[in-house]
Enzyme design. Structure first.
Site, PDB file in Angstrom:
ATOM      1  N   LYS A  34       0.843  -1.199   0.000  1.00 24.58           N
ATOM      2  CA  LYS A  34       0.000   0.000   0.000  1.00 24.58           C
ATOM      3  C   LYS A  34       0.880   1.251   0.000  1.00 24.58           C
ATOM      4  O   LYS A  34       2.091   1.161   0.222  1.00 24.58           O
ATOM      5  CB  LYS A  34      -0.902  -0.029   1.243  1.00 24.58           C
ATOM      6  CG  LYS A  34      -0.133  -0.063   2.557  1.00 24.58           C
ATOM      7  CD  LYS A  34      -1.013  -0.532   3.714  1.00 24.58           C
ATOM      8  CE  LYS A  34      -0.256  -0.433   5.026  1.00 24.58           C
ATOM      9  NZ  LYS A  34      -1.018  -1.036   6.140  1.00 24.58           N
ATOM     10  N   TYR A 242      16.219  30.282   6.187  1.00 27.86           N
ATOM     11  CA  TYR A 242      15.067  30.967   6.789  1.00 27.86           C
ATOM     12  C   TYR A 242      15.230  31.085   8.301  1.00 27.86           C
ATOM     13  O   TYR A 242      15.689  30.164   8.971  1.00 27.86           O
ATOM     14  CB  TYR A 242      13.792  30.168   6.534  1.00 27.86           C
ATOM     15  CG  TYR A 242      13.218  30.345   5.153  1.00 27.86           C
ATOM     16  CD1 TYR A 242      12.815  31.598   4.689  1.00 27.86           C
ATOM     17  CD2 TYR A 242      13.049  29.244   4.324  1.00 27.86           C
ATOM     18  CE1 TYR A 242      12.268  31.741   3.419  1.00 27.86           C
ATOM     19  CE2 TYR A 242      12.495  29.374   3.060  1.00 27.86           C
ATOM     20  CZ  TYR A 242      12.102  30.628   2.615  1.00 27.86           C
ATOM     21  OH  TYR A 242      11.559  30.758   1.365  1.00 27.86           O
TER      22      TYR A 242
HETATM   23  C1  LIG Z   1      -0.142  -1.846   6.835  1.00 30.15           C
HETATM   24  C2  LIG Z   1      -0.622  -3.149   7.346  1.00 30.15           C
HETATM   25  C3  LIG Z   1       0.278  -4.208   7.545  1.00 30.15           C
HETATM   26  C4  LIG Z   1       1.777  -4.028   7.466  1.00 30.15           C
HETATM   27  O1  LIG Z   1       2.194  -3.398   8.658  1.00 30.15           O
HETATM   28  P1  LIG Z   1       3.731  -3.051   9.002  1.00 30.15           P
HETATM   29  O2  LIG Z   1       3.677  -2.520  10.374  1.00 30.15           O
HETATM   30  O3  LIG Z   1       4.137  -2.007   8.004  1.00 30.15           O
HETATM   31  O4  LIG Z   1       4.510  -4.295   8.855  1.00 30.15           O
HETATM   32  C5  LIG Z   1      -0.246  -5.436   7.892  1.00 30.15           C
HETATM   33  N1  LIG Z   1      -1.577  -5.602   8.064  1.00 30.15           N
HETATM   34  C6  LIG Z   1      -2.470  -4.597   7.899  1.00 30.15           C
HETATM   35  C7  LIG Z   1      -3.917  -4.847   8.120  1.00 30.15           C
HETATM   36  C8  LIG Z   1      -2.002  -3.336   7.561  1.00 30.15           C
HETATM   37  O5  LIG Z   1      -2.880  -2.335   7.443  1.00 30.15           O
END
Ligand SMILES: *Cc1c(COP(=O)(O)O)cnc(C)c1O
Length: 342
Positions: A34, A242
């Protein structure tokens, strides 16, 4: 066209991290891709991990699923946010499976695709997404591929971890599914009790260290590099950037780099970040601007316009320096980088 900032992404480090996580869990490992593969490139991450043997991939939304294009027919793509009121057309058009999160989503799926396999998220204590453990009867009649839950505190030693594990075991007895899945990256570190049939790492694939158990095993995947726009000497008594927050005590050799907070190098790195030219350390001077930072290049005064330097983006170090989480450091990397997979 030439871009003055780039991410060098190490495919073999990604694969090595995935293999370590799968071996540590002792079961199959999927991959959360994702947020465009945590900022590094979801398509490339999917391709590299598929070639290494990964068959289960997770995105959040149907738009992310579509952006991936065609995926190999023997791989599964799961959409973590399930099927909302506006997702019906996409869910029917794409081959990805929804992870159903609520009685509303379950009812919607039963109406539009009662025979098609789906996945289900059960909430065991996080109170974010998922069907409650006292609502499990709504799941009757679904063809559930993977039943999952998600840990709220796996990156800490917290009593909720064991409680969520206990509740998930109870759910697994009550609800039939092909596979059960609980652990994210940090959950894998908690031990094989948390592994069930499938683990779902994200962060650690991309070089994040979710817990100490992973240190020394997880390799850095992304290097952040920026080109020098200008060299200058900040004379003793003058300031830089800045707010004039950096004041030169002596004449200071500075390099102005093509990176700033619009690229995800946020202002938490002001006066705290650092870059390297080979081994020479180049501390950030003063505030991070939108598109630029200044670094002290006294340690390598031969640097000049057009040279590339590497920002220190070792994730645990950069997290401590900037106050950002390792997740934010990756997913915040902006659209101006050239992403070079090697
Ligand atoms: C994003 C997510 C993961 C992966 O989590 P990490 O902490 O990045 O390893 C796994 N399961 C779900 C449901 C998630 O939303």
């Amino acid at each position: 066209m030439h871009r003055p900032l780039r991410l060098i992404i190490d495919r073999s480090a990604l694969i090595s991290n995935w293999r370590w996580l799968a071996a540590r869990a002792g079961v199959a490992s999927g991959a959360a891709i994702k947020a465009d593969g945590y900022g590094l490139g979801a398509r490339e991450a999917l391709r590299a991990l598929y070639d290494a043997g990964c068959r289960d991939f997770f995105v959040s939304t149907w738009w992310e699923a579509r952006e991936l294009g065609a995926i190999p027919s023997d791989a599964s793509l799961m959409v973590l946010h399930g099927v909302g009121p506006n997702d019906v057309d996409a869910a029917l058009a794409l081959s990805a499976r929804p992870v159903l999160n609520s009685p509303e989503q379950v009812a919607r799926w039963k109406e539009i695709a009662p025979q098609r396999p789906c996945d289900v998220m059960v909430d065991t204590g996080m109170n974010r997404l998922g069907v409650r453990v006292d609502e499990l009867e709504v799941l009757k009649g679904l063809a559930i591929d993977t039943l999952m839950s998600h840990l709220a505190c796996a990156d800490e030693d917290h009593p909720l971890n064991a409680l969520q594990l206990k509740r998930f075991r109870e759910v697994a007895v009550q609800v039939a599914a092909q596979r059960y899945s609980l652990a994210n990256s940090a959950g894998i570190c908690l031990g094989v009790d948390y592994a069930f049939d499938l683990v779902r790492p994200g962060l650690a694939l991309y070089g994040g260290i979710p817990r100490d158990e992973a240190a020394g095993h997880i390799q850095q995947v992304a290097q952040v590099e920026a080109q020098i726009v200008q060299r200058r000497t900040v004379r003793a008594g003058e300031t830089c950037g800045y707010g004039a927050t950096f004041v030169a005590e002596t004449d200071t050799e500075a390099a102005i780099l093509n990176i700033g907070y619009a690229d995800g190098y946020l202002r938490g790195f002001s006066a705290r970040g650092r870059a390297f030219a080979e081994d020479a350390e180049l501390p950030v001077l003063g505030r991070v601007s939108m598109d630029l930072i200044a670094v002290d290049c006294s340690a390598d005064p031969a640097l000049r316009e057009g040279d590339w330097v590497r920002l220190d983006y070792d994730l645990p170090w950069a997290s401590a320096a900037s106050g950002l989480s390792q997740y934010e450091l990756l997913t915040g990397l902006g659209g101006r980088f050239e992403r070079i997979w090697r």
